[in-house]
Write a protein that holds these residues in place. Structure first.
Motif, short mmCIF file in Angstrom:
data_model
loop_
_atom_site.label_atom_id
_atom_site.label_comp_id
_atom_site.label_asym_id
_atom_site.label_seq_id
_atom_site.Cartn_x
_atom_site.Cartn_y
_atom_site.Cartn_z
N PRO A 52 -11.98 2.40 2.55
CA PRO A 52 -10.56 2.18 2.28
C PRO A 52 -9.86 1.52 3.46
N ASN A 53 -8.85 0.74 3.13
CA ASN A 53 -8.09 0.03 4.17
C ASN A 53 -6.64 -0.12 3.70
N TYR A 54 -6.03 1.03 3.37
CA TYR A 54 -4.66 1.04 2.85
C TYR A 54 -4.03 2.37 3.21
N GLY A 55 -2.70 2.41 3.18
CA GLY A 55 -2.01 3.66 3.52
C GLY A 55 -2.38 4.12 4.93
N VAL A 56 -2.79 5.38 5.03
CA VAL A 56 -3.15 5.94 6.33
C VAL A 56 -4.61 5.64 6.69
N GLU A 110 -7.90 3.49 7.67
CA GLU A 110 -8.21 2.27 8.42
C GLU A 110 -9.72 2.09 8.58
N GLU A 111 -10.50 2.65 7.69
CA GLU A 111 -11.94 2.65 7.88
C GLU A 111 -12.53 1.24 7.95
N LYS A 112 -12.05 0.35 7.09
CA LYS A 112 -12.62 -0.99 7.07
C LYS A 112 -12.31 -1.76 8.35
N LYS A 113 -11.31 -1.29 9.06
CA LYS A 113 -10.95 -1.92 10.34
C LYS A 113 -12.01 -1.65 11.41
N PHE A 114 -12.71 -0.51 11.28
CA PHE A 114 -13.62 -0.09 12.33
C PHE A 114 -15.08 -0.04 11.91
N PHE A 115 -15.35 0.23 10.64
CA PHE A 115 -16.72 0.47 10.19
C PHE A 115 -17.25 -0.69 9.36
N SER A 116 -18.56 -0.85 9.41
CA SER A 116 -19.26 -1.75 8.49
C SER A 116 -19.58 -0.98 7.22
N GLY A 117 -19.75 -1.70 6.13
CA GLY A 117 -20.06 -1.07 4.85
C GLY A 117 -21.56 -1.00 4.60
N GLY A 118 -21.97 0.04 3.91
CA GLY A 118 -23.36 0.18 3.54
C GLY A 118 -23.76 -0.83 2.48
N GLY A 120 -0.96 14.54 0.77
CA GLY A 120 0.07 13.62 1.21
C GLY A 120 -0.44 12.27 1.67
N SER A 121 -1.74 12.11 1.84
CA SER A 121 -2.26 10.85 2.37
C SER A 121 -2.15 9.70 1.38
N MET A 122 -1.97 10.03 0.09
CA MET A 122 -1.83 9.00 -0.94
C MET A 122 -0.42 8.94 -1.52
#
Length: 314
Positions: free
Chosen positions: A112-116, A118-126, A173-175
């Motif tokens: 995910p890379n929306y709301g709170v 930021e995973e796609k900002k830091f991690f590569s995808g499997g 609350g994260s969504m």
């Protein structure tokens, strides 16, 4: 097979402390006869690692991972952590260790890379959805947002998975206020179990992360909103049987552990009584995807349609 889910409250950035707790719980449940022990997503690091993700990462040849794998001698475990590959890519991953050996790491595919988030900002995808054999069962592992993309569970089923291990970090609350994470996860966990006729072993975490800590509040209604800047992970880990029925569920907002016996006979009963997948044809799915991706004409001539009906087209 006896399984156990450890609904933990990992401390953010405290890899060594979290590791010791995970190993201790593996040893405990192994002594109790568990054949599979499951921990939540990012159980060794906490969730909001932000730009410090690389400081928390472990390689598969690290001493910490070696200790973790060794603790599974006589059992098996799935543990969420941050993996650093040899090529220095970083993954939101799940270590799968069986009988003291590293089997593989499942790497989260849909970041995910929306709301709170930021995973796609830091991690590569499997890149893969592997299925492994554990005793009499075929097991597929998924991490959080992967289960919200139906193509991935379908890939597990196409490889004859009997069990889904679903690990996630879901907070209130994260969504936003219009979306209830607790209700949504309960629906989706049961949906896949019921439609695919599999056991779904679902591990969420508890605890709070963020710059602000709340005072003690009453969580009895399961719907207490988060304070600004603080996110409360709600737990509610559960084991769902192949009929989509809840076998056992962990408490909300508290460290907890649950377990159950996975029964192969129940899998058999579901596939006899409700054989939803009996006539499923992955080759048909492959052909349709190829047609869509290759941009074939949306409409076909009557002659071509007759060939399709007669099975001559393919």
């Amino acid at each position: 097979m006896q399984v156990a889910i450890c609904q933990t409250s990992p401390q953010l950035f405290a890899v060594e402390q979290n590791l010791e707790q995970v190993i201790e719980r593996i040893e405990h449940h192994r002594a109790q006869g568990a054949g599979l022990i499951i921990f939540p997503e990012l159980a060794l690091t906490g969730y909001f690692v932000g730009a410090r993700y690389h400081e928390m990462a472990l390689r598969l040849d690290s001493p910490q991972i070696a200790r973790l794998a060794a603790a599974t001698k006589g059992t098996a475990a799935v543990v969420g952590f941050i993996e650093e590959s040899r090529s220095m890519n970083f993954y939101n991953a799940a270590l799968v260790a069986v009988d003291g050996e590293i089997l593989f790491c499942y790497r989260k595919i849909n970041l995910p890379n929306y709301g709170v988030f930021e995973e796609k900002k830091f991690f590569s995808g499997g890149k893969r959805v592997p299925v492994f054999r554990l005793g009499e069962f075929n097991v597929a592992v998924f991490i959080c947002n992967d289960l919200w993309h139906p193509s991935l569970p379908y890939l597990g089923i196409s490889q004859k998975a009997d069990i889904f291990v679903t690990i996630f970090n879901s907070s209130q609350g994260s969504m936003g206020s219009e979306f209830c994470n607790i209700e949504s996860w309960q629906i989706i966990n049961k949906f896949y179990a019921r439609i695919f006729g599999i056991y779904n072993l679902c591990a969420n975490r508890v605890g709070e992360e963020g710059p602000e800590k709340r005072r003690e509040v009453d969580y009895s209604d399961g719907a207490t909103p988060d304070a600004p800047g603080s996110f409360s992970f709600w737990g509610g880990s559960e084991i769902i049987n192949p009929f989509g029925q809840e076998v056992v569920r962990a408490r909300l907002h508290e460290v907890d552990e649950i377990g159950a016996v996975i029964d192969r006979e129940m899998l058999r009963q579901k596939r006899i009584v409700l054989p939803y997948l009996r006539n499923d044809d992955p080759h048909f799915t492959q052909r349709e995807l190829e047609r869509i991706l290759q941009g074939d004409k949306q409409y076909v001539t009557r002659r071509e349609l007759r060939k399709v009906v007669r099975g001559e087209k393919y």
